[in-house]
Scaffold this motif. Structure first.
Motif, mmCIF file in Angstrom:
data_model
loop_
_atom_site.group_PDB
_atom_site.id
_atom_site.type_symbol
_atom_site.label_atom_id
_atom_site.label_comp_id
_atom_site.label_asym_id
_atom_site.label_seq_id
_atom_site.Cartn_x
_atom_site.Cartn_y
_atom_site.Cartn_z
ATOM 1 N N ALA A 66 0.829 -1.210 0.000
ATOM 2 C CA ALA A 66 0.000 0.000 0.000
ATOM 3 C C ALA A 66 0.862 1.258 0.000
ATOM 4 N N LYS A 67 1.920 1.270 0.799
ATOM 5 C CA LYS A 67 2.825 2.426 0.822
ATOM 6 C C LYS A 67 3.487 2.628 -0.538
ATOM 7 N N PHE A 69 2.200 1.801 -3.469
ATOM 8 C CA PHE A 69 1.162 2.352 -4.344
ATOM 9 C C PHE A 69 1.012 3.855 -4.126
ATOM 10 N N ARG A 70 1.140 4.282 -2.880
ATOM 11 C CA ARG A 70 0.976 5.697 -2.545
ATOM 12 C C ARG A 70 2.257 6.513 -2.745
ATOM 13 N N GLU A 72 5.067 6.252 -0.981
ATOM 14 C CA GLU A 72 5.567 6.637 0.335
ATOM 15 C C GLU A 72 6.833 5.896 0.747
#
Length: 77
Positions: A66-67, A69-70, A72
């Motif tokens: 998820a990080k 994808f963002r 981050e």
């Protein structure tokens, strides 16, 4: 510096030594699709089961995915 998803994905895949073909086969997508992810031409649009399979293949947590994808994820250099 933060990594793009493409940069992170290529790095994560190379760290575990899994081929684009193996990722594609485990997710039910084409090798070209995986190549497009690594080339930054597209990003995955995955269902929850595919996300979990990708995490398993790359040896990463869902949180790490998820990080990525963002955008981050920081470089460690």
């Amino acid at each position: 510096m933060k990594l793009s998803f493409a940069e992170w994905f290529k790095l994560a895949r190379s760290r575990v030594g899994v081929s684009q073909r193996a990722i594609a086969d485990s997710l039910g997508v084409s090798v070209q699709t995986v190549g497009n992810w690594e080339g930054g031409r597209s990003v995955p649009s995955l269902d929850p089961d595919q996300m979990l399979r990708l995490c398993t293949a790359l040896g990463v947590s869902l949180d790490a995915l998820a990080k990525a994808f963002r955008g981050e994820v920081e470089t460690t250099d």
